[in-house]
Design an enzyme around this catalytic site. Structure first.
Site, mmCIF file in Angstrom:
data_model
loop_
_atom_site.group_PDB
_atom_site.id
_atom_site.type_symbol
_atom_site.label_atom_id
_atom_site.label_comp_id
_atom_site.label_asym_id
_atom_site.label_seq_id
_atom_site.Cartn_x
_atom_site.Cartn_y
_atom_site.Cartn_z
ATOM 1 N N ARG A 107 0.859 -0.837 -0.092
ATOM 2 C CA ARG A 107 0.284 0.067 0.201
ATOM 3 C C ARG A 107 0.796 1.103 -0.396
ATOM 4 N NH1 ARG A 107 -4.601 0.480 4.637
ATOM 5 N NH2 ARG A 107 -2.922 0.907 5.736
ATOM 6 N N THR A 111 -1.859 7.772 -0.519
ATOM 7 C CA THR A 111 -3.331 6.541 -1.405
ATOM 8 C C THR A 111 -3.326 5.943 -0.778
ATOM 9 O OG1 THR A 111 -1.563 5.557 -2.929
ATOM 10 C CG2 THR A 111 -1.749 8.184 -3.316
ATOM 11 N N ASP A 203 -0.074 -3.024 12.102
ATOM 12 C CA ASP A 203 0.410 -3.488 10.985
ATOM 13 C C ASP A 203 0.845 -4.443 11.146
ATOM 14 O OD1 ASP A 203 2.382 -1.685 7.989
ATOM 15 O OD2 ASP A 203 2.359 -3.671 8.823
ATOM 16 N N ASP A 206 4.368 -5.694 9.890
ATOM 17 C CA ASP A 206 5.939 -5.692 10.661
ATOM 18 C C ASP A 206 5.167 -6.102 11.774
ATOM 19 O OD1 ASP A 206 6.455 -2.941 9.449
ATOM 20 O OD2 ASP A 206 5.182 -1.375 10.076
HETATM 21 C C1 PRP Z 1 -1.055 -4.942 4.958
HETATM 22 C C2 PRP Z 1 -1.855 -6.015 4.515
HETATM 23 C C3 PRP Z 1 -2.982 -6.070 3.705
HETATM 24 C C4 PRP Z 1 -3.043 -4.660 2.708
HETATM 25 C C5 PRP Z 1 -4.441 -4.097 3.720
HETATM 26 O O1 PRP Z 1 -0.097 -4.932 3.561
HETATM 27 O O2 PRP Z 1 -1.316 -7.372 4.738
HETATM 28 O O3 PRP Z 1 -2.001 -6.532 2.260
HETATM 29 O O4 PRP Z 1 -2.033 -3.300 4.140
HETATM 30 O O5 PRP Z 1 -4.799 -2.808 3.252
HETATM 31 P P1 PRP Z 1 -6.458 -3.101 2.151
HETATM 32 O O6 PRP Z 1 -7.128 -3.194 2.199
HETATM 33 O O7 PRP Z 1 -6.375 -1.231 2.317
HETATM 34 O O8 PRP Z 1 -5.260 -2.843 1.265
HETATM 35 P P2 PRP Z 1 0.830 -3.402 3.869
HETATM 36 O O9 PRP Z 1 0.867 -2.785 2.574
HETATM 37 O O10 PRP Z 1 0.828 -2.624 5.068
HETATM 38 O O11 PRP Z 1 1.890 -4.190 3.616
HETATM 39 P P3 PRP Z 1 3.537 -5.135 4.667
HETATM 40 O O12 PRP Z 1 2.697 -6.922 4.182
HETATM 41 O O13 PRP Z 1 4.330 -5.080 3.181
HETATM 42 O O14 PRP Z 1 3.328 -4.871 5.450
HETATM 43 N N1 URA Z 2 -2.776 -3.129 6.803
HETATM 44 C C1 URA Z 2 -2.770 -3.666 8.209
HETATM 45 O O1 URA Z 2 -1.550 -4.552 8.282
HETATM 46 N N2 URA Z 2 -3.687 -3.428 9.108
HETATM 47 C C2 URA Z 2 -3.609 -2.777 8.941
HETATM 48 O O2 URA Z 2 -4.593 -2.164 9.967
HETATM 49 C C3 URA Z 2 -4.363 -2.159 7.859
HETATM 50 C C4 URA Z 2 -4.019 -2.450 6.494
#
Ligand code: PRP
Ligand code: URA
Length: 212
Positions: A107, A111, A203, A206
């Site tokens: 993400r 945006t 997150d 993380d």
């Molecule tokens: C997180 C999660 C999803 C996304 C969900 O990933 O694992 O993929 O956010 O959010 P959304 O429904 O609003 O798209 P992130 O983009 O934080 O990446 P990561 O897994 O690398 O931390």
């Molecule tokens: N992605 C995450 O990892 N946590 C949230 O709460 C939303 C998006």
């Protein structure tokens, strides 16, 4: 358990409730977090695999011939990198002969739109039961894009499995992918202004990998 969202199936199980609590608690270490994700993934995989088709074949016990069963559906598991990786081993311990593809989406923090950085799936994706896994369904942007990519590459039989879902994300998937059933361990209240799920767990990437 069915919910007010026609495509969202909430898995109602005491062990899931206990482990979602572990995930939510801010003091939970990445090691304990990963273990809880794995245990929840086992239960979700059990639920999803109830629909797998079997074929009979003849086997011999030490005493006589009898009927055995084999799974005839091909299953492809597709985690969304990075956080989806935490669910893979739990699924593979239940659906042991599933193949695994990967989609890298991140993400954009301003945006909130997902950006693709990796894609690799097995060749039989068009005839397989494809289970997309990502712990968080927040705005739904990432899952929506991942489902679009999988469909473009030929996937037809798709399921989405997550740990925590927000109403906003469920509505987005129901609107754009009405044929895709969603399985989740928790249905949360709403998103905050930064797109985080409330009460949520923070997150997921993380928390899984200790990159806080
Ligand atoms: C997180 C999660 C999803 C996304 C969900 O990933 O694992 O993929 O956010 O959010 P959304 O429904 O609003 O798209 P992130 O983009 O934080 O990446 P990561 O897994 O690398 O931390
Ligand atoms: N992605 C995450 O990892 N946590 C949230 O709460 C939303 C998006």
């Amino acid at each position: 358990m069915t919910t007010k969202f026609p495509n969202f199936y909430l898995i109602d199980h005491p062990l899931i409730k206990r482990d979602v609590t572990v995930l939510r608690q801010a003091e939970t270490s990445p090691e304990i977090f990963r273990e809880a994700v794995k245990r929840i993934s086992h239960i979700i995989a059990m639920e999803i695999s109830k629909d797998l088709r079997t074929a009979e074949f003849e086997i011999e016990t030490p005493l006589e011939k009898t009927t055995g069963y084999k799974i005839i559906d091909d299953v492809v598991l597709v985690p969304v990198l990075r956080a989806g990786l935490g669910m893979v081993n739990g699924f593979l311990e239940i659906i042991t002969d599933a193949k695994v593809g990967h989609i890298g989406l991140q993400r954009d923090e301003t945006t909130l739109k997902p950006v693709e950085y990796y894609y690799k799936t097995p060749k039989n994706i068009d005839s397989a039961k494809v289970i997309l896994v990502d712990p968080m369904l927040a705005t739904g942007g990432s899952a929506n894009e991942a489902l679009n990519y999988l469909k473009k590459r030929g996937a037809k039989n798709l399921i989405f499995a997550c740990l925590v879902a927000a109403p906003e994300g469920i509505k987005k998937l129901e609107a754009n992918h009405p044929e895709v059933n969603i399985f989740g361990a928790a249905l949360d209240r709403e998103l905050n202004s930064k797109g985080y799920i409330l009460p949520g767990l923070g997150d997921a990437g993380d928390r899984t990998f200790g990159t806080l």
